[in-house]
Design a protein around this motif. Structure first.
Motif: not given
Length: 275
Positions: A37-44
């Motif tokens: 589970n990501a929280w922003d574009h970079a983490s995704a």
């Protein structure tokens, strides 16, 4: 507001959508989908680059990054904004939409249509409320039914917080709620807080839809969950919390002269923007 009772009201007459690539990832016996589970574009983008075919969002991470409370229907705009950006990428995107940010099933369905329009292939809807209680089962089932009627191809993961809301007897209440959500059209069901192997196996044995559980450091491993028949394992807010811990630890290492890294370089992080 009056909502239909899924136990007595026939499900909407809709043509079943053909199986999607995302749905197929939930039907691989012995190979549960690990959904980070990501929280922003970079983490995704970083998780996708690491080989994950599907990425979920974390309502905790999205809320905390925006300085807002989680689970309080305060982050609809942030959730939609993130989905608009992430839905353009190549991985399969599932959006954590809390309880749908509304108790009006029609409004929840409209949100689902909006998210699907941005490219989302899944949505997570929870029945837990900010005050620690559970929404009426009929209301949550009505939300599920409304979403499936509006966007049949969207994978609806119906979550019950029976294990997190201090229910006196979580097992029978969990079964009752999951059955109602399945009857309403849920493609999968999610029970965070369920970690006892025997209880997981018993629940899987009585389900006709995939079971999603939340991975915890003290619970079964991914391999053990696979053996129990779990179809999907989510990380929830774990990765966001780990990132916070790593940031604090790195600052402490700089202050003390300790080692730091290895870390991604500036160019590598810049590349994750996709621009």
């Amino acid at each position: 507001m009056t909502t239909p009772d899924p136990m007595t009201t026939p499900a909407p007459m809709t043509t079943p959508a053909p199986p999607t690539a995302f749905a197929a990832l939930h039907h691989r016996p012995g190979r549960p989908l690990l959904l980070p589970n990501a929280w922003d574009h970079a983490s995704a983008a970083a998780l996708a680059a690491a080989g994950h075919p599907a990425i979920g969002t974390t309502s905790l991470g999205v809320a905390a990054a925006a300085g807002l409370p989680d689970g309080a229907a305060a982050t609809r705009a942030e959730t939609v904004r993130l989905a608009r950006r992430l839905g353009r990428d190549d991985y399969l995107l599932s959006v954590d939409a809390e309880s749908g940010f509304s108790d009006d099933p029609a409004e929840v369905a409209a949100l689902a249509v909006e998210l699907a329009g941005f490219g989302a292939v899944g949505i997570n809807l929870e029945d837990g409320r900010p005050d620690g209680t559970l929404a009426p089962v009929e209301l949550h089932a009505a939300k599920v039914a409304a979403v499936k009627a509006a966007v049949p191809e969207l994978f609806v993961n119906a979550r019950t917080d029976t294990y997190w809301c201090g229910h006196d007897e979580p097992e029978p209440e969990t079964v009752r709620r999951l059955d109602a959500y399945r009857r309403a059209g849920a493609d999968g069901v999610f029970v965070p807080g369920l970690s006892e192997p025997a209880a997981i196996a018993e629940l899987v044995g009585g389900l006709s839809v995939p079971l999603n559980v939340l991975w915890t450091p003290t619970g079964p491993s991914l391999a053990e969950l696979a053996g129990l028949g779990v179809a999907r394992v989510s990380t929830g807010g774990l990765l966001y919390r780990a990132a916070l811990a790593a940031a604090v630890a790195t600052a402490a290492a700089v202050a003390s002269g300790g080692p730091v890294g290895p870390l991604p370089g500036y160019a590598e992080v810049q590349a994750l923007s996709g621009s």
